[in-house]
Motif scaffolding. Structure first.
Motif, mmCIF file in Angstrom:
data_model
loop_
_atom_site.group_PDB
_atom_site.id
_atom_site.type_symbol
_atom_site.label_atom_id
_atom_site.label_comp_id
_atom_site.label_asym_id
_atom_site.label_seq_id
_atom_site.Cartn_x
_atom_site.Cartn_y
_atom_site.Cartn_z
ATOM 1 N N LYS A 37 -11.512 -28.706 6.001
ATOM 2 C CA LYS A 37 -11.244 -27.264 6.082
ATOM 3 C C LYS A 37 -9.872 -26.945 6.676
ATOM 4 C CE LYS A 37 -13.703 -26.646 10.519
ATOM 5 N NZ LYS A 37 -13.994 -28.079 10.713
ATOM 6 N N ASP A 38 -9.286 -27.911 7.403
ATOM 7 C CA ASP A 38 -7.975 -27.678 7.991
ATOM 8 C C ASP A 38 -6.845 -27.918 6.996
ATOM 9 O OD1 ASP A 38 -9.107 -27.033 10.437
ATOM 10 O OD2 ASP A 38 -9.076 -29.098 11.143
ATOM 11 N N TYR A 39 -7.202 -28.394 5.818
ATOM 12 C CA TYR A 39 -6.211 -28.644 4.773
ATOM 13 C C TYR A 39 -6.303 -27.595 3.664
ATOM 14 C CZ TYR A 39 -5.740 -33.427 6.634
ATOM 15 O OH TYR A 39 -5.519 -34.527 7.432
ATOM 16 N N ILE A 40 -5.177 -27.333 3.066
ATOM 17 C CA ILE A 40 -5.153 -26.660 1.771
ATOM 18 C C ILE A 40 -5.069 -27.772 0.727
ATOM 19 C CG2 ILE A 40 -3.845 -25.158 0.220
ATOM 20 C CD1 ILE A 40 -2.828 -23.691 2.713
ATOM 21 N N GLN A 60 -4.579 -19.523 -6.724
ATOM 22 C CA GLN A 60 -5.553 -19.837 -5.680
ATOM 23 C C GLN A 60 -6.839 -19.067 -5.956
ATOM 24 O OE1 GLN A 60 -2.472 -19.283 -2.264
ATOM 25 N NE2 GLN A 60 -3.965 -20.735 -1.444
ATOM 26 N N LYS A 61 -7.471 -19.367 -7.080
ATOM 27 C CA LYS A 61 -8.724 -18.699 -7.423
ATOM 28 C C LYS A 61 -9.810 -19.006 -6.396
ATOM 29 C CE LYS A 61 -8.039 -18.661 -12.446
ATOM 30 N NZ LYS A 61 -8.520 -19.195 -13.746
ATOM 31 N N TYR A 62 -9.710 -20.168 -5.777
ATOM 32 C CA TYR A 62 -10.698 -20.593 -4.784
ATOM 33 C C TYR A 62 -10.005 -20.742 -3.437
ATOM 34 C CZ TYR A 62 -13.210 -21.759 -9.067
ATOM 35 O OH TYR A 62 -13.814 -21.707 -10.300
ATOM 36 N N LYS A 63 -10.647 -20.251 -2.390
ATOM 37 C CA LYS A 63 -10.061 -20.270 -1.055
ATOM 38 C C LYS A 63 -9.753 -21.700 -0.622
ATOM 39 C CE LYS A 63 -10.887 -18.763 3.703
ATOM 40 N NZ LYS A 63 -11.845 -18.114 4.642
ATOM 41 N N GLY A 64 -8.531 -21.898 -0.149
ATOM 42 C CA GLY A 64 -8.140 -23.201 0.362
ATOM 43 C C GLY A 64 -7.804 -24.213 -0.705
ATOM 44 N N ILE A 65 -7.682 -23.773 -1.980
ATOM 45 C CA ILE A 65 -7.366 -24.673 -3.086
ATOM 46 C C ILE A 65 -6.263 -24.043 -3.927
ATOM 47 C CG2 ILE A 65 -8.238 -25.855 -5.132
ATOM 48 C CD1 ILE A 65 -11.046 -25.635 -3.925
ATOM 49 N N ILE A 66 -5.226 -24.816 -4.217
ATOM 50 C CA ILE A 66 -4.168 -24.372 -5.115
ATOM 51 C C ILE A 66 -4.267 -25.204 -6.391
ATOM 52 C CG2 ILE A 66 -1.694 -24.038 -5.448
ATOM 53 C CD1 ILE A 66 -1.365 -23.919 -2.445
ATOM 54 N N LEU A 67 -4.357 -24.531 -7.528
ATOM 55 C CA LEU A 67 -4.515 -25.192 -8.821
ATOM 56 C C LEU A 67 -3.162 -25.268 -9.530
ATOM 57 C CD1 LEU A 67 -7.769 -23.319 -9.915
ATOM 58 C CD2 LEU A 67 -7.602 -25.551 -8.823
ATOM 59 N N VAL A 68 -2.768 -26.496 -9.927
ATOM 60 C CA VAL A 68 -1.411 -26.677 -10.445
ATOM 61 C C VAL A 68 -1.361 -27.374 -11.806
ATOM 62 C CG1 VAL A 68 -0.400 -26.701 -8.123
ATOM 63 C CG2 VAL A 68 -1.065 -28.862 -9.211
ATOM 64 N N ASP A 69 -2.477 -27.444 -12.526
ATOM 65 C CA ASP A 69 -2.432 -28.020 -13.878
ATOM 66 C C ASP A 69 -1.888 -26.953 -14.819
ATOM 67 O OD1 ASP A 69 -2.731 -29.325 -16.256
ATOM 68 O OD2 ASP A 69 -4.911 -29.464 -16.207
ATOM 69 N N THR A 70 -0.561 -26.758 -14.750
ATOM 70 C CA THR A 70 0.063 -25.590 -15.381
ATOM 71 C C THR A 70 1.351 -25.932 -16.130
ATOM 72 O OG1 THR A 70 1.149 -25.129 -13.254
ATOM 73 C CG2 THR A 70 -0.896 -23.959 -13.708
ATOM 74 N N LEU A 71 1.456 -27.154 -16.641
ATOM 75 C CA LEU A 71 2.650 -27.525 -17.389
ATOM 76 C C LEU A 71 2.513 -27.250 -18.884
ATOM 77 C CD1 LEU A 71 3.867 -30.872 -15.770
ATOM 78 C CD2 LEU A 71 4.781 -28.570 -15.470
#
Length: 238
Positions: A191-194, A207-218
């Motif tokens: 929980k202390d990590y993003i 960041q659709k989900y709290k604490g998660i960044i989604l980067v499959d965007t190429l």
């Protein structure tokens, strides 16, 4: 410090445009170098070789993470996923085997935990039980421990047996397979990590989900990548 995180490659050469455009201290590839329905297999393999050379030429600045579409080419791995290329499997597998020391399963930058798909409490606890008496328990750093597991026991990183979801939306799935919905419900230990993850294609970094960044965007038509500069999150566009 400026860190760039690139989403799933799948044979694309867009990473070259990023390194030409940006000044950076470190660049992280989130994995999935192979398996495309748009790029010919021989071109995927050539691109993968270039990425490996880029790593060798910039050992301290480049991080190569591993994804599920790389995992199923590992020698000894029997499971195959969509896009698997049997006619190139020997060449890809040999390339990975010869350079496996260049890859890792996860990477930590400050409070950012970066992996191909994410790390759940359930997966971590289950694997950790297997190693309670082993010598590598001396590794207290989370990333070092998980990368040691990947080095010696890659079988723990495959698709979870008897998964409740064929798409990987299951908290028992590995850092190469879990989907963000399941991850978001099962990461209290972290929980202390993003968590920064690829694996699930998005129209843009989010960041659709709290604490998660989604980067499959190429993917086209508007490719994006993530920039972390002095812990400030920015979005780069190609």
């Amino acid at each position: 410090m400026k860190v760039i995180i690139l989403g799933d490659i799948h044979g694309r050469t867009l990473w070259k445009k990023v390194i030409e455009k940006e000044n950076y201290d470190k660049i992280i590839f989130i994995g999935d170098y192979m398996d495309s329905f748009d790029v010919p297999g021989v071109d995927q393999l050539s691109n993968f070789k270039e990425i490996i050379k880029f790593k060798k030429d910039n050992m301290e600045k480049v991080v190569l993470l591993f994804g599920n579409h790389d995992y199923h080419y590992l020698p000894g791995i029997k499971e195959h996923y969509s896009g698997y290329q049997p006619y190139l499997s020997f060449d890809i597998g040999q390339l990975i085997e010869d350079n496996k020391h260049l890859f890792c399963a996860c990477y930590i930058h400050n409070n950012f935990l970066i992996s191909h798909a994410g790390i759940t409490d359930t997966w971590y606890k289950e694997v950790n039980k297997s190693f309670e008496e082993k010598y590598w328990e001396v590794y207290e750093d989370l990333d070092k421990k998980i990368n040691i597991w990947f080095k010696f026991y890659p079988q723990f990183f495959g698709f979870a047996p008897n998964s409740l979801d064929p798409y990987g939306n299951d908290v028992r799935q590995s850092p190469f397979w879990v989907r963000p919905q399941a991850l978001s419900k099962n990461k209290n230990k972290f929980k202390d990590y993003i968590q920064i993850v690829g694996h699930t294609q998005q129209r843009g970094v989010n960041q659709k989900y709290k604490g998660i960044i989604l980067v499959d965007t190429l993917c086209e038509p508007q490719p994006e990548y993530l920039i972390i500069e002095n812990d400030i999150i920015k979005i780069g566009k190609i």
